[in-house]
Design a protein around this motif. Structure first.
Motif, PDB file in Angstrom:
ATOM      1  N   TYR A 246       0.814  -1.212   0.000  1.00 54.04           N
ATOM      2  CA  TYR A 246       0.000   0.000   0.000  1.00 54.04           C
ATOM      3  C   TYR A 246       0.850   1.267   0.000  1.00 54.04           C
ATOM      4  O   TYR A 246       0.398   2.330   0.458  1.00 54.04           O
ATOM      5  CB  TYR A 246      -0.971  -0.022   1.182  1.00 54.04           C
ATOM      6  N   GLY A 249      -0.191   5.160  -0.072  1.00 56.26           N
ATOM      7  CA  GLY A 249      -1.412   5.412   0.678  1.00 56.26           C
ATOM      8  C   GLY A 249      -1.117   6.025   2.027  1.00 56.26           C
ATOM      9  O   GLY A 249      -0.022   6.549   2.288  1.00 56.26           O
ATOM     10  N   THR A 251      -2.862   6.038   6.456  1.00 59.57           N
ATOM     11  CA  THR A 251      -3.888   5.533   7.366  1.00 59.57           C
ATOM     12  C   THR A 251      -4.677   6.721   7.902  1.00 59.57           C
ATOM     13  O   THR A 251      -4.184   7.854   7.937  1.00 59.57           O
ATOM     14  CB  THR A 251      -3.305   4.727   8.541  1.00 59.57           C
ATOM     15  N   LEU A 402      -7.370   2.065   6.539  1.00 58.29           N
ATOM     16  CA  LEU A 402      -6.304   2.144   5.541  1.00 58.29           C
ATOM     17  C   LEU A 402      -6.848   2.866   4.320  1.00 58.29           C
ATOM     18  O   LEU A 402      -7.913   2.506   3.801  1.00 58.29           O
ATOM     19  CB  LEU A 402      -5.839   0.743   5.140  1.00 58.29           C
ATOM     20  N   PRO A 404      -5.774   3.365   0.691  1.00 57.09           N
ATOM     21  CA  PRO A 404      -4.775   2.971  -0.305  1.00 57.09           C
ATOM     22  C   PRO A 404      -4.536   4.082  -1.329  1.00 57.09           C
ATOM     23  O   PRO A 404      -5.322   5.035  -1.433  1.00 57.09           O
ATOM     24  CB  PRO A 404      -5.434   1.758  -0.990  1.00 57.09           C
ATOM     25  N   LYS A 408      -5.304   1.303  -5.971  1.00 58.89           N
ATOM     26  CA  LYS A 408      -5.742   0.155  -5.189  1.00 58.89           C
ATOM     27  C   LYS A 408      -6.933   0.475  -4.288  1.00 58.89           C
ATOM     28  O   LYS A 408      -7.258  -0.293  -3.379  1.00 58.89           O
ATOM     29  CB  LYS A 408      -4.595  -0.372  -4.338  1.00 58.89           C
ATOM     30  N   ARG A 409      -7.611   1.572  -4.545  1.00 64.54           N
ATOM     31  CA  ARG A 409      -8.667   2.016  -3.639  1.00 64.54           C
ATOM     32  C   ARG A 409      -9.959   1.219  -3.777  1.00 64.54           C
ATOM     33  O   ARG A 409     -10.830   1.270  -2.902  1.00 64.54           O
ATOM     34  CB  ARG A 409      -8.975   3.501  -3.890  1.00 64.54           C
ATOM     35  N   PRO A 412      -9.460  -3.389  -1.995  1.00 65.83           N
ATOM     36  CA  PRO A 412      -8.106  -3.967  -1.959  1.00 65.83           C
ATOM     37  C   PRO A 412      -8.080  -5.280  -1.173  1.00 65.83           C
ATOM     38  O   PRO A 412      -8.879  -5.502  -0.266  1.00 65.83           O
ATOM     39  CB  PRO A 412      -7.295  -2.888  -1.222  1.00 65.83           C
TER      40      PRO A 412
END
Length: 414
Positions: A246, A249, A251, A402, A404, A408-409, A412
């Motif tokens: 990830y 990305g 958090t 998370l 991403p 990758k949203r 994932p």
């Protein structure tokens, strides 16, 4: 939820109340109130790969501090479909449709989509972030256990309402066709959270129980002072995940707080509020001004003032919220958190949805525990009393997510 009465509210307060109400009826009322003001459309390919990279799109104040959009919705989602290539393509197409409908700026739409530890457990993958937990001994919060969180933000109330409804096929956003929606993949979860930022907006709520008349007219936040100073915010690169599946990305931690404003404004005077929010030195030297305008782009708490936290507790019997938190900065003085928090009156009570981005949840935990000041309780201050602003804030909920990179949203798994 019943719609507010426009005849009893200022226009800004009416729009805020419509965002809180949500739904197509609120959207229709909002569009009627907003008139024909055009909203710029966007280009998905012009957006950065980092979902959280908003700074280049945000407006700034005269001191160069980034200004978060005025209206916010935190949309909880529950997964209702298997994760496969078809469902991923559907979610990605829906998100790109929103990016086509609205420009990437305050007038258009800024948003992120994150996933909880529960989501990863549901899809059979080891969660890449921890479950939320109580972070201090004086809290017992509820925890977000839904699958996904979408944060929608705009200076236009109709945009956040319209984008939310468009994701479920209820409306066509900004005259732009949705190539797909979330229908059949996600359903709405709980809680739906809303809020606002802007000078004068907190003072518009003095008719609400718990919001005293003494909230400064020009204050952008309920506690009466400016927030989000550029120097106290982590650079977007600091909160970006640097390696692993990830990378690119971030958090997100969401901490929902209730505020005890009557005690804050009616028990303490301005000197005491400055000392408890910033530091005793800030109060003695009159560094802050009425709402923080003298601080420019920096709170000035890093370094010596942060280092003096325990000594100030013993000498003055008071420490500042900001000076305690600054103890969690990196060795080079860089803050670990990028805050995008906002006021709320969800549940008809004043509060804050404290939304922070960080590289890993451990960074938030470190900063939050420094802010709690449990290590100095008994050293001249109490566990809550005179220990920053802990006497006036109460944690209701916590959630970890998370976020991403954009590639990758959509659902994932690694």
């Amino acid at each position: 939820m019943d719609l507010p009465d426009s005849s009893e509210l200022s226009r800004r307060d009416y729009l805020r109340a419509l965002v809180a109400a949500g739904g197509t009826a609120a959207l229709s009322a909002c569009l009627d109130s907003s008139g024909d003001s055009p909203v710029p459309t966007g280009d998905p390919d012009a957006r950065p790969q980092r979902q959280h990279a908003w700074n280049d799109a945000l407006a700034t104040d005269d001191d160069g501090n980034p200004q978060n959009p005025e209206h916010h919705v935190l949309l909880a989602l529950e997964l209702t479909a298997d994760v496969d290539d078809d469902s991923r393509a559907q979610v990605e197409s829906a998100l790109r449709s929103l990016e086509s409908a609205y420009a990437y700026d305050n007038d258009g739409l800024l948003f992120t989509m994150g996933y909880s530890p529960s989501y990863f457990e549901t899809v059979g993958t080891d969660p890449p972030l921890p479950e939320p937990e109580a972070l201090t001994t004086i809290e017992s919060p509820e925890f977000d256990d839904f699958d996904s969180l979408v944060h929608l933000a705009s200076d236009n109330a109709n945009v956040v309402l319209e984008a939310e409804e468009a994701l479920f096929g209820e409306v066509t956003p900004n005259d732009t066709e949705m190539e797909a929606t979330f229908e059949g993949v996600f359903e709405r979860g709980e809680p739906r959270r809303t809020g606002f930022v802007g000078a004068g907006l907190p003072a518009d709520h003095t008719d609400m129980p718990g919001v005293p008349e003494s909230v400064p007219d020009e204050a952008p936040f309920f506690m009466g002072f400016r927030s989000g100073f550029a120097e106290s915010q982590a650079p977007e690169s600091r909160v970006t995940i640097s390696e692993g599946p990830y990378a690119g990305g971030t958090t997100t931690h969401v901490e929902s707080l209730t505020l005890q404003l009557r005690t804050w404004f009616e028990q303490d005077n301005h000197f005491q509020r400055v000392a408890k929010l910033f530091s005793p030195d800030h109060a003695k030297e009159e560094r802050v001004g009425s709402v923080g305008e003298r601080l420019g782009a920096s709170t000035g708490v890093a370094g010596e003032i942060a280092d003096d936290t325990a000594e100030d507790a013993r000498e003055f019997g008071t420490v500042g919220h900001a000076q305690k938190t600054a103890r969690a900065r990196d060795d080079d003085g860089t803050p670990p958190l990028l805050r995008r928090d906002f006021n709320t009156v969800d549940g008809d009570q004043p509060g804050v949805h404290f939304l922070a981005h960080q590289r890993q949840i451990g960074d938030f935990v470190r900063a939050r525990r420094a802010m709690a000041g449990e290590d100095i309780a008994g050293e001249g201050v109490g566990q809550r009393l005179n220990n920053g602003i802990l006497q006036y804030i109460f944690v209701r909920r916590r959630g970890n997510f998370l976020v991403p990179p954009r590639e990758k949203r959509a659902l994932p798994t690694a």
